[in-house]
Write a protein that holds these residues in place. Structure first.
Motif, short mmCIF file in Angstrom:
data_model
loop_
_atom_site.label_atom_id
_atom_site.label_comp_id
_atom_site.label_asym_id
_atom_site.label_seq_id
_atom_site.Cartn_x
_atom_site.Cartn_y
_atom_site.Cartn_z
N HIS A 1 45.37 107.58 42.93
CA HIS A 1 44.23 108.50 42.89
C HIS A 1 44.06 109.11 41.51
CE1 HIS A 1 41.38 111.63 43.87
NE2 HIS A 1 42.19 112.50 43.28
N TYR A 2 42.81 109.12 41.06
CA TYR A 2 42.42 109.84 39.84
C TYR A 2 41.20 110.69 40.19
CZ TYR A 2 45.32 106.40 37.39
OH TYR A 2 46.36 105.61 36.98
N ASP A 3 41.19 111.90 39.69
CA ASP A 3 40.02 112.75 39.89
C ASP A 3 38.89 112.37 38.93
OD1 ASP A 3 40.89 115.04 41.87
OD2 ASP A 3 42.57 114.75 40.49
N TYR A 4 39.28 112.02 37.70
CA TYR A 4 38.27 111.67 36.69
C TYR A 4 38.71 110.46 35.87
CZ TYR A 4 36.04 116.21 37.49
OH TYR A 4 35.41 117.29 38.05
N PHE A 5 37.77 109.54 35.68
CA PHE A 5 37.91 108.46 34.71
C PHE A 5 36.97 108.81 33.56
CE2 PHE A 5 38.87 106.69 38.85
CZ PHE A 5 39.97 105.88 38.62
N VAL A 6 37.51 108.99 32.38
CA VAL A 6 36.68 109.42 31.24
C VAL A 6 36.74 108.37 30.15
CG1 VAL A 6 36.17 111.29 29.63
CG2 VAL A 6 37.30 111.81 31.81
N PHE A 7 35.57 107.79 29.81
CA PHE A 7 35.49 106.73 28.82
C PHE A 7 34.28 106.92 27.91
CE2 PHE A 7 37.62 104.64 32.49
CZ PHE A 7 38.81 104.28 31.86
N GLY A 8 34.29 106.17 26.84
CA GLY A 8 33.14 106.07 25.95
C GLY A 8 32.64 104.64 25.97
N HIS A 9 32.37 104.09 24.78
CA HIS A 9 32.05 102.67 24.57
C HIS A 9 30.66 102.27 25.02
CE1 HIS A 9 32.76 98.51 23.68
NE2 HIS A 9 32.67 98.14 24.93
N ARG A 10 30.20 102.76 26.16
CA ARG A 10 28.91 102.29 26.69
C ARG A 10 27.72 102.97 26.02
NH1 ARG A 10 26.35 99.74 28.25
NH2 ARG A 10 25.63 99.91 30.40
N HIS A 11 27.95 104.08 25.30
CA HIS A 11 26.88 104.79 24.59
C HIS A 11 25.85 105.40 25.54
CE1 HIS A 11 27.53 103.43 20.25
NE2 HIS A 11 28.50 102.86 20.95
N LEU A 12 26.16 105.47 26.81
CA LEU A 12 25.23 106.06 27.79
C LEU A 12 25.93 107.19 28.53
CD1 LEU A 12 23.68 102.86 29.43
CD2 LEU A 12 22.51 104.47 27.92
N PRO A 13 25.35 108.39 28.53
CA PRO A 13 25.94 109.46 29.35
C PRO A 13 25.81 109.11 30.83
CG PRO A 13 24.33 110.31 27.77
CD PRO A 13 24.15 108.83 27.82
N GLY B 1 22.26 108.70 19.51
CA GLY B 1 20.98 108.99 20.13
C GLY B 1 21.03 110.11 21.15
N TYR B 2 22.22 110.38 21.70
CA TYR B 2 22.33 111.35 22.80
C TYR B 2 23.01 112.66 22.39
CZ TYR B 2 20.98 107.55 25.91
OH TYR B 2 20.29 106.54 26.52
N PHE B 3 23.97 112.60 21.48
CA PHE B 3 24.69 113.80 21.05
C PHE B 3 25.27 114.56 22.23
CE2 PHE B 3 21.56 112.74 17.84
CZ PHE B 3 22.35 112.68 16.69
N THR B 4 26.00 113.82 23.06
CA THR B 4 26.57 114.39 24.28
C THR B 4 28.09 114.46 24.18
OG1 THR B 4 26.32 112.15 25.19
CG2 THR B 4 24.73 113.82 25.89
N TYR B 5 28.65 115.37 24.95
CA TYR B 5 30.09 115.57 24.98
C TYR B 5 30.50 116.02 26.37
CZ TYR B 5 28.93 120.56 24.59
OH TYR B 5 28.42 121.82 24.81
N GLY B 6 31.77 115.92 26.68
CA GLY B 6 32.28 116.38 27.96
C GLY B 6 33.06 117.67 27.78
#
Length: 250
Positions: free
Chosen positions: A200-212, A231-236
């Motif tokens: 079990h994992y509560d969160y899988f956190v990745f980048g690479h896809r460039h899509l939020p 293009g998005y300037f997003t963060y977690g």
């Protein structure tokens, strides 16, 4: 975590692309964000492709990015923990970050637990089904003999050549298709669901896809993609209870 502390995540800045001049405003924006989060950040995760190209010779690293590196050093010296995960553009990173900035570098996904929430964190390249062309190329790039050969190129030639290929070759960049593929075709979603079969994992956190993206992959499990700083300037940000993806608008 105290109630006023936060854990931050960011990925895919690709500084230096398509040119240093065009990249510079994005670097300034990222540095401004780093300056803001130092007020409540306890940990910062950088999930790869901070640079559009990075290769460490034994005594040489790529020129530039001094404001970003200086701000990371400032945050680290202030006591904020920083973890760096290599992406497909900076997978040749060795020990420069560890020695100069005291920032651990990971080359594979790692598990962390915060406030009883279990996270699996990584860049995301080469995981899950498909993407066979890139997986073959990654094996060539990471082969010790290949890296040894590349080091024989003078840095002025090697860095210039690699920067050109990094920008032009979609197979290297990994962004040949940056539109949403649907949950049934998103390979990191499929990878996350497969991992849940054994743990079990509560969160899988990745980048690479460039899509939020924030997608439920189990009853109590969520896949999060951080987007990018192109293009998005997003963060977690994780506040101890939930993880959200937010756009930086300043």
């Amino acid at each position: 975590m105290n109630t006023n502390q936060r854990i931050y995540f960011a990925s895919d800045q690709h500084f230096g692309a398509p040119t240093p001049e065009l990249s510079f405003p994005r670097e300034q924006k990222f540095v401004a964000w780093l300056d803001e989060i130092k007020q409540d950040a306890t940990i910062l995760f950088l999930l790869g492709d901070l640079f559009d190209f990075w290769f460490e010779y034994k005594t040489v690293v790529p020129k530039g990015f001094i404001r970003v590196l200086g701000k990371l050093a400032e945050l680290r010296d202030s006591g904020i923990t920083i973890y760096f995960f290599t992406g497909n553009h900076d997978l040749w990173m060795s020990d420069y970050f560890e020695k100069e900035l005291n920032i651990p570098v990971f080359h594979k996904p790692q598990q962390f637990t915060f406030n009883n929430k279990v996270f699996l964190i990584g860049h995301g390249d080469g995981l899950g089904p498909g993407d066979k062309g890139y997986k073959r190329m990654k094996k060539v790039f990471t082969n010790p003999f290949s890296k040894w050969l590349f080091r024989w190129l003078h840095p002025d030639l090697g860095v210039k050549l690699a920067q050109y290929l990094s920008v032009k070759n979609k197979l290297i960049s990994g962004d040949a298709d940056v539109k949403f593929l649907g949950e049934e075709n998103e390979w990191l979603v499929l990878y996350s669901k497969r991992k849940l079969e054994t743990k079990h994992y509560d969160y899988f956190v990745f980048g690479h896809r460039h899509l939020p993206m924030t997608i439920k992959v189990g009853e109590n499990s969520t896949y999060v993609n951080l987007g990018d700083w192109i293009g998005y300037f997003t963060y977690g940000v994780f506040d101890g209870e939930k993880l959200e993806v937010i756009e930086y608008k300043k």
